[in-house]
Design an enzyme around this catalytic site. Sequence first.
Site, mmCIF file in Angstrom:
data_model
loop_
_atom_site.group_PDB
_atom_site.id
_atom_site.type_symbol
_atom_site.label_atom_id
_atom_site.label_comp_id
_atom_site.label_asym_id
_atom_site.label_seq_id
_atom_site.Cartn_x
_atom_site.Cartn_y
_atom_site.Cartn_z
ATOM 1 N N PRO A 1 87.975 70.908 -19.397
ATOM 2 C CA PRO A 1 88.535 71.729 -18.816
ATOM 3 C C PRO A 1 88.037 71.160 -16.605
ATOM 4 C CG PRO A 1 85.192 71.149 -19.009
ATOM 5 C CD PRO A 1 86.652 70.208 -19.750
ATOM 6 N N TYR B 1 97.430 71.290 -9.772
ATOM 7 C CA TYR B 1 96.547 71.855 -9.605
ATOM 8 C C TYR B 1 96.560 73.449 -9.446
ATOM 9 C CZ TYR B 1 90.927 73.382 -8.848
ATOM 10 O OH TYR B 1 90.451 74.211 -9.643
HETATM 11 C C1 PHB Z 1 85.063 77.575 -13.798
HETATM 12 O O1 PHB Z 1 83.935 77.279 -14.579
HETATM 13 O O2 PHB Z 1 84.571 77.847 -12.515
HETATM 14 C C2 PHB Z 1 85.723 76.174 -13.717
HETATM 15 C C3 PHB Z 1 85.140 75.086 -14.957
HETATM 16 C C4 PHB Z 1 85.940 74.017 -14.354
HETATM 17 C C5 PHB Z 1 87.031 73.515 -13.846
HETATM 18 C C6 PHB Z 1 86.920 74.925 -12.112
HETATM 19 C C7 PHB Z 1 86.230 75.663 -12.491
HETATM 20 O O3 PHB Z 1 87.919 72.646 -13.733
#
Ligand code: PHB
Length: 390
Positions: free
Chosen positions: A293, A385
């Site tokens: 993630p 990004y």
């Molecule tokens: C989020 O859950 O807000 C989240 C998760 C992973 C990321 C950025 C935001 O890289």
Amino acid sequence: MRTKVAIIGAGPSGLLLSQILHRAGIDTVVLERRTREYVLSRIRAGVLEQGLADMLRAAGVGERMDAEGQVHEGVNLAFDGRLERLDLAGLTGGKTVMVYGQTEVTQDLYEARDAMGGVVIHEAEDVTPHDLETDRPFLTWHRGGEAFRVDCDFVAACDGFHGVGRQSIPKDRIVEHEKVYPFGWLGVLSRTKPVDHELIYANHERGFALCSLRSDVLSRYYVQVPLETEVEEWSDDRFWEELGRRLPPEVAARLETGPSVEKSIAPLRSFVAEPLSHGRLFLAGDAGHIVPPTGAKGLNLAASDVHYLSRALIAHYHDGDENGLRAYSEKALRRIWKAERFSWWMTTLLHSFPADGSFGHRLQHAELDYLFGSTAAMTAMAENYVGLPY
Ligand code: PHB
Ligand code: APR
């Protein structure tokens, strides 16, 4: 029962595909193993690339996102006692990301499906694809002890990493590439004011941390944890204390803490299956690939798959053009591999890897120092990004 495209899975991939196809006059049936309440209780990431935000608007599901989501023009990285901002908009000619939870996207898609009379069948057990290599595939399933069948032209497997779609491709027709990381993310959702109006990704010797948000009053935080740890070992107090220790002191000082609304641990994995099609079966989203993630790419990759697949299906039905379906896997995979690379890179840059020793640690810091000293390097990060073009 008969439909044109039978879709397995009512996550964001399956619902968005069904919404786009239905608006183009192509009927679908969506089969979901869980209940709608269960699907809508899953907390997932929340950063949408502009490409996905535009797709949702074009599919008639952008209204609440535009009203409640937050447009972010930058993200922040903390390391070595420094806090640096990556000016996404400035580095990419004005591109931004939308901070809006995946759970909200899924809810908006469900409501749009309801409004159009879309067919979504929940609690469908033992969904099984048949005759995928013929031009008359069909799916069977059970529900409440009764057996059902839907005949279709195509099957879209949008059923996530553990779904049945990928498993129904013969083993000698699919290659799976995988990298498992030696840690997970412990995530907390809390009704507290976010520590910052933008995201902060932190590299710290105690491990990675991330400050994210859902709204002005709802925060989402993560800390890197060992794979062996159990969520029960993490009281709210322990979580807040650990998070605070990994943030720059001036950020930690303004951290507002409170009871967690949700707390869970997710392992980190990179995974790609190739190809993403077999006969009349097409894989989209987590069914075909997983990213860690760190780059917030999971949902966005699901969306680009749905973009290519929906266009290919529309070209087939409207123009008799088969090129899009033939090229789907290759086209989607080119973008997937670039997002896999970026997600691996961000993960490697920001997490603690004790097995890599002090050499690995110093390399990370040299790379972070280089990044913020070079407009070329910052531009490369920013353009990935905000999302590479479709
Ligand atoms: C989020 O859950 O807000 C989240 C998760 C992973 C990321 C950025 C935001 O890289
Ligand atoms: N039969 C029917 N439904 C199934 C089956 C099955 N055998 N297996 C799985 N499903 C359902 C799951 O219950 C889930 O609702 O398929 C759905 C898949 O949804 P997601 O896992 O959300 O996957 P996807 O729609 O591709 O969305 C990708 O989700 O996991 C995140 O990070 C990921 O943000 C990304 C997004």
